[in-house]
Design a protein around this motif. Structure first.
Motif, PDB file in Angstrom:
ATOM      1  N   MET A  48       0.721  -1.151   0.146  1.00 40.80           N
ATOM      2  CA  MET A  48      -0.036   0.165   0.183  1.00 40.80           C
ATOM      3  C   MET A  48       0.902   1.290  -0.129  1.00 40.80           C
ATOM      4  O   MET A  48       0.605   2.341  -0.503  1.00 40.80           O
ATOM      5  CB  MET A  48      -0.988   0.117   1.255  1.00 40.80           C
ATOM      6  CG  MET A  48      -2.002  -0.986   0.936  1.00 40.80           C
ATOM      7  SD  MET A  48      -3.052  -0.997   2.428  1.00 40.80           S
ATOM      8  CE  MET A  48      -4.370  -2.041   1.835  1.00 40.80           C
ATOM      9  N   LEU A  51       1.939   1.616  -3.498  1.00 41.86           N
ATOM     10  CA  LEU A  51       0.705   2.336  -4.444  1.00 41.86           C
ATOM     11  C   LEU A  51       0.829   3.693  -4.167  1.00 41.86           C
ATOM     12  O   LEU A  51       0.381   4.533  -5.230  1.00 41.86           O
ATOM     13  CB  LEU A  51      -0.438   1.679  -4.030  1.00 41.86           C
ATOM     14  CG  LEU A  51      -0.564  -0.087  -4.309  1.00 41.86           C
ATOM     15  CD1 LEU A  51      -1.938  -0.495  -4.378  1.00 41.86           C
ATOM     16  CD2 LEU A  51      -0.300   0.292  -6.030  1.00 41.86           C
ATOM     17  N   PHE A  54       3.012   5.706  -6.164  1.00 41.24           N
ATOM     18  CA  PHE A  54       2.603   5.533  -7.636  1.00 41.24           C
ATOM     19  C   PHE A  54       1.734   6.444  -7.734  1.00 41.24           C
ATOM     20  O   PHE A  54       1.455   7.123  -8.940  1.00 41.24           O
ATOM     21  CB  PHE A  54       1.915   4.092  -8.000  1.00 41.24           C
ATOM     22  CG  PHE A  54       3.090   3.109  -8.205  1.00 41.24           C
ATOM     23  CD1 PHE A  54       4.152   3.754  -8.662  1.00 41.24           C
ATOM     24  CD2 PHE A  54       2.919   1.850  -8.169  1.00 41.24           C
ATOM     25  CE1 PHE A  54       5.357   2.698  -8.958  1.00 41.24           C
ATOM     26  CE2 PHE A  54       3.793   0.926  -8.199  1.00 41.24           C
ATOM     27  CZ  PHE A  54       5.169   1.227  -8.590  1.00 41.24           C
ATOM     28  N   TYR A  55       0.768   6.837  -6.848  1.00 42.44           N
ATOM     29  CA  TYR A  55      -0.264   7.857  -6.810  1.00 42.44           C
ATOM     30  C   TYR A  55       0.168   9.002  -7.195  1.00 42.44           C
ATOM     31  O   TYR A  55      -0.164   9.902  -7.907  1.00 42.44           O
ATOM     32  CB  TYR A  55      -1.371   7.850  -5.636  1.00 42.44           C
ATOM     33  CG  TYR A  55      -2.204   6.515  -5.529  1.00 42.44           C
ATOM     34  CD1 TYR A  55      -2.378   5.892  -6.657  1.00 42.44           C
ATOM     35  CD2 TYR A  55      -2.856   6.498  -4.251  1.00 42.44           C
ATOM     36  CE1 TYR A  55      -3.305   4.618  -6.524  1.00 42.44           C
ATOM     37  CE2 TYR A  55      -3.604   5.241  -4.024  1.00 42.44           C
ATOM     38  CZ  TYR A  55      -3.906   4.228  -5.276  1.00 42.44           C
ATOM     39  OH  TYR A  55      -4.580   3.296  -5.174  1.00 42.44           O
ATOM     40  N   GLY A  59       0.385  12.068 -10.333  1.00 45.22           N
ATOM     41  CA  GLY A  59      -0.105  13.322 -10.062  1.00 45.22           C
ATOM     42  C   GLY A  59      -1.137  13.341  -9.205  1.00 45.22           C
ATOM     43  O   GLY A  59      -1.928  14.302  -9.087  1.00 45.22           O
ATOM     44  N   ALA A  60      -1.503  12.525  -8.558  1.00 45.08           N
ATOM     45  CA  ALA A  60      -2.844  12.210  -7.502  1.00 45.08           C
ATOM     46  C   ALA A  60      -2.077  12.723  -6.416  1.00 45.08           C
ATOM     47  O   ALA A  60      -2.058  11.713  -5.479  1.00 45.08           O
ATOM     48  CB  ALA A  60      -3.461  10.987  -7.540  1.00 45.08           C
ATOM     49  N   PHE A  62      -3.339  14.482  -3.501  1.00 44.92           N
ATOM     50  CA  PHE A  62      -4.071  14.329  -2.394  1.00 44.92           C
ATOM     51  C   PHE A  62      -4.268  12.835  -2.216  1.00 44.92           C
ATOM     52  O   PHE A  62      -4.140  12.465  -0.943  1.00 44.92           O
ATOM     53  CB  PHE A  62      -5.397  14.889  -2.698  1.00 44.92           C
ATOM     54  CG  PHE A  62      -6.569  14.867  -1.854  1.00 44.92           C
ATOM     55  CD1 PHE A  62      -6.273  15.562  -0.390  1.00 44.92           C
ATOM     56  CD2 PHE A  62      -7.601  14.200  -1.906  1.00 44.92           C
ATOM     57  CE1 PHE A  62      -7.112  15.551   0.526  1.00 44.92           C
ATOM     58  CE2 PHE A  62      -8.541  14.166  -0.858  1.00 44.92           C
ATOM     59  CZ  PHE A  62      -8.401  14.662   0.254  1.00 44.92           C
ATOM     60  N   LEU A  63      -4.512  12.017  -3.225  1.00 43.65           N
ATOM     61  CA  LEU A  63      -4.891  10.563  -2.855  1.00 43.65           C
ATOM     62  C   LEU A  63      -3.644   9.984  -2.286  1.00 43.65           C
ATOM     63  O   LEU A  63      -3.596   9.068  -1.465  1.00 43.65           O
ATOM     64  CB  LEU A  63      -5.304   9.693  -4.484  1.00 43.65           C
ATOM     65  CG  LEU A  63      -6.643  10.162  -4.516  1.00 43.65           C
ATOM     66  CD1 LEU A  63      -7.009   9.165  -5.908  1.00 43.65           C
ATOM     67  CD2 LEU A  63      -7.726   9.775  -3.558  1.00 43.65           C
ATOM     68  N   VAL A  66      -3.545  10.645   1.170  1.00 44.39           N
ATOM     69  CA  VAL A  66      -4.701  10.009   1.903  1.00 44.39           C
ATOM     70  C   VAL A  66      -4.454   8.261   2.122  1.00 44.39           C
ATOM     71  O   VAL A  66      -5.041   7.742   2.883  1.00 44.39           O
ATOM     72  CB  VAL A  66      -6.139  10.200   1.143  1.00 44.39           C
ATOM     73  CG1 VAL A  66      -7.194   9.148   1.685  1.00 44.39           C
ATOM     74  CG2 VAL A  66      -6.492  11.731   1.557  1.00 44.39           C
ATOM     75  N   GLN A  67      -3.830   7.846   0.807  1.00 46.33           N
ATOM     76  CA  GLN A  67      -3.562   6.457   1.006  1.00 46.33           C
ATOM     77  C   GLN A  67      -2.549   6.037   2.232  1.00 46.33           C
ATOM     78  O   GLN A  67      -3.002   5.170   2.824  1.00 46.33           O
ATOM     79  CB  GLN A  67      -2.792   6.249  -0.305  1.00 46.33           C
ATOM     80  CG  GLN A  67      -2.301   4.833  -0.483  1.00 46.33           C
ATOM     81  CD  GLN A  67      -3.234   3.554  -0.949  1.00 46.33           C
ATOM     82  OE1 GLN A  67      -4.257   4.054  -1.170  1.00 46.33           O
ATOM     83  NE2 GLN A  67      -2.834   2.351  -0.837  1.00 46.33           N
ATOM     84  N   VAL A  70      -4.817   7.004   5.653  1.00 46.52           N
ATOM     85  CA  VAL A  70      -5.978   5.933   5.598  1.00 46.52           C
ATOM     86  C   VAL A  70      -5.810   4.589   5.527  1.00 46.52           C
ATOM     87  O   VAL A  70      -6.005   3.979   6.607  1.00 46.52           O
ATOM     88  CB  VAL A  70      -7.307   6.345   4.652  1.00 46.52           C
ATOM     89  CG1 VAL A  70      -8.303   5.589   4.717  1.00 46.52           C
ATOM     90  CG2 VAL A  70      -7.721   7.797   5.054  1.00 46.52           C
ATOM     91  N   TYR A  71      -4.949   4.136   4.546  1.00 46.20           N
ATOM     92  CA  TYR A  71      -4.644   2.947   4.331  1.00 46.20           C
ATOM     93  C   TYR A  71      -3.827   2.309   5.429  1.00 46.20           C
ATOM     94  O   TYR A  71      -3.934   1.472   6.188  1.00 46.20           O
ATOM     95  CB  TYR A  71      -4.504   2.499   2.920  1.00 46.20           C
ATOM     96  CG  TYR A  71      -5.804   2.174   2.192  1.00 46.20           C
ATOM     97  CD1 TYR A  71      -6.293   0.683   2.474  1.00 46.20           C
ATOM     98  CD2 TYR A  71      -6.654   2.595   1.267  1.00 46.20           C
ATOM     99  CE1 TYR A  71      -7.445   0.237   1.840  1.00 46.20           C
ATOM    100  CE2 TYR A  71      -7.456   2.374   0.754  1.00 46.20           C
ATOM    101  CZ  TYR A  71      -7.954   1.084   1.030  1.00 46.20           C
ATOM    102  OH  TYR A  71      -9.067   0.961   0.271  1.00 46.20           O
ATOM    103  N   VAL A  75      -6.387   1.596   8.309  1.00 48.84           N
ATOM    104  CA  VAL A  75      -7.085   0.486   7.953  1.00 48.84           C
ATOM    105  C   VAL A  75      -6.180  -0.755   8.488  1.00 48.84           C
ATOM    106  O   VAL A  75      -6.321  -1.776   9.012  1.00 48.84           O
ATOM    107  CB  VAL A  75      -7.379   0.462   6.519  1.00 48.84           C
ATOM    108  CG1 VAL A  75      -7.545  -1.109   5.918  1.00 48.84           C
ATOM    109  CG2 VAL A  75      -8.419   1.339   6.155  1.00 48.84           C
ATOM    110  N   ASN A 139      -3.941  20.352  -7.047  1.00 45.06           N
ATOM    111  CA  ASN A 139      -4.858  19.049  -6.960  1.00 45.06           C
ATOM    112  C   ASN A 139      -5.864  19.005  -6.200  1.00 45.06           C
ATOM    113  O   ASN A 139      -6.948  18.480  -6.540  1.00 45.06           O
ATOM    114  CB  ASN A 139      -3.731  17.935  -6.855  1.00 45.06           C
ATOM    115  CG  ASN A 139      -4.311  16.671  -6.932  1.00 45.06           C
ATOM    116  OD1 ASN A 139      -4.479  15.745  -5.777  1.00 45.06           O
ATOM    117  ND2 ASN A 139      -4.864  16.260  -8.072  1.00 45.06           N
ATOM    118  N   LEU A 143      -9.761  18.639  -6.986  1.00 46.85           N
ATOM    119  CA  LEU A 143     -10.809  17.574  -6.442  1.00 46.85           C
ATOM    120  C   LEU A 143     -11.861  18.308  -5.888  1.00 46.85           C
ATOM    121  O   LEU A 143     -13.157  17.888  -5.829  1.00 46.85           O
ATOM    122  CB  LEU A 143      -9.835  16.704  -5.551  1.00 46.85           C
ATOM    123  CG  LEU A 143      -8.882  15.745  -6.169  1.00 46.85           C
ATOM    124  CD1 LEU A 143      -8.224  14.891  -4.841  1.00 46.85           C
ATOM    125  CD2 LEU A 143      -9.727  14.888  -7.109  1.00 46.85           C
TER     126      LEU A 143
END
Lengths: 293, 99
Positions: A48, A51, A54-55, A59-60, A62-63, A66-67, A70-71, A75, A139, A143
């Motif tokens: 994770m 990943l 990679f986000y 160019g992501a 924010f994600l 958040v990854q 949050v993950y 999680v 970004n 969003l």
């Protein structure tokens, strides 16, 4: 050259992709193949994080953050928490309940993967615009603009979903007590009524030698009493038995003495005596266990 | 490098996760494999978002994350409840409704 550049990422990103993709796939395989579920969880956390990188590369921004938050933060910690609750030592049984299930599953997985990759390989993915224009005001800004205009209804539904999930989590893990737990006074009264163990239970340990809680106390005949060890340790089978230690030490001493003095017959006899005593002690302990049950 | 490679990686991770759901029998590990599949989908969404040059893919990935977080809460609560009543987290043991 310019047309080609529109289809390609920078070589730095390519190097990052190939290095990290290997670790991501290794982590995913580790998640599936590790027998201990804690190792699976750690492998998944690694995948994770990769990943998330990679986000960010895509160019992501924010994600990507958040990854990680949050993950890998929330999680995976929840997963580890439940793993600790359910039992960290629990490993998957290797016995197959359906014959050949593992091989069929692996075959299905490989077939599915080939199908999926062939689909992507044959798709006409020619356009590659990049996010430079979309990310121009930032970004997070872009969003937010989409979430609060085009997707605002979905966003509100998400809020309802989260509240439902929170309530469901509380309802499902809440344990209903059907009867009032016995107070200490009631337990004492029950013991007197039943006539079992009216005085406190005997203390663990052997005085002057071992006083740890996992060592069963000795009865007058030298055998151990399981009653002296608390129930948790008894259930786990973590009772240390030191009742034979002194006897063995004595036997070893006698052996050494007799070897020094050149005798041969006596120590054997002495050992036999000790063994007989030990066997009697074990019998005694057995009968006592039955009584406690 | 062609960004389609991100899609291939996403497909590979999704496949590994799906195979894991079929192979593993510890409910928690099965759940982790589901999470892996969700993450692979998110990677595909983010890559598509970059390819098409708009942020809609990232929004979908964002909603997937929210749903995954809610799903984890409920799923783990169910696993804990099953474990409490059966003292096992294996998906094979929860077969009371089997004929």
């Amino acid at each position: 050259m310019n047309a080609l550049a529109a289809y390609q990422t920078s070589s730095g990103e390519a190097a990052q992709f190939w290095v990290l993709a290997i670790f991501a796939v290794a982590g995913a395989l580790g998640t599936v193949l590790m027998r201990r579920s804690v190792h699976s969880a750690l492998c998944l956390a690694g995948t994770m994080v990769i990943l998330a990188v990679f986000y960010l590369a895509n160019g992501a921004y924010f994600l990507g953050v958040v990854q990680i938050v949050v993950y890998t933060g929330a999680v995976m910690m929840l997963f580890l928490f439940v793993l600790m609750l359910v039992g960290i030592t629990a490993t998957d049984s290797l016995k197959e309940t359906i014959k050949g299930q593992r091989w069929w599953a692996a075959a299905c997985g490989i077939g599915f993967g080939i199908l999926l990759m062939a689909g992507i390989g044959n798709a006409g993915l020619k356009d590659f615009n990049g996010l430079a224009a979309a990310n121009k005001p930032g970004n997070v800004h872009g969003l937010a603009e989409l979430i609060f205009t085009k997707y605002v209804f979905a966003f509100e539904l998400t809020g309802a979903l989260l509240i439902t999930a929170a309530v469901a989590g509380m309802v499902l893990t809440h344990k209903e007590k059907t009867e009032k737990p016995l107070s200490q006074r009631e337990q004492a009264a029950n013991r007197v009524k039943e006539g079992t163990h009216v005085p406190p239970l005997p203390a663990p340990g052997v005085y002057a030698r071992h006083n740890a809680v996992d060592i069963a106390g000795l009865l007058p005949d030298g055998s151990t009493s399981d009653l002296t060890v608390i129930k948790t340790l008894r259930d786990r089978g973590q009772i240390r038995d030191v009742s034979q230690e002194a006897v063995n030490d004595l036997a070893a001493l006698e052996n050494r003495t007799s070897a020094y003095q050149g005798r041969t017959t006596l120590p054997g006899q002495a050992q036999q005596d000790h063994q007989r005593a030990a066997a009697e002690g074990a019998d005694k302990a057995e009968t006592e266990k039955e009584v406690t049950k | 490098m062609n960004p389609v490679n991100y899609l291939f990686l996403s497909a590979l991770l999704f496949t590994i996760g799906a195979a894991g759901v079929l192979i593993r029998r510890n409910a928690i590990v099965v759940f982790m494999c589901v999470e892996l599949m969700l993450n692979a989908c998110n990677l595909a969404f983010v890559t598509f978002s970059r390819m098409h040059g708009n942020l809609d893919g990232q929004i979908i990935a964002f909603f997937t994350m929210v749903v995954a977080a809610a799903e984890v809460v409920v799923g783990l609560a169910i696993i804990v409840t099953v474990y409490r009543s059966r003292h096992s987290a294996s998906v094979d043991d929860a077969s009371l409704m089997k004929l």
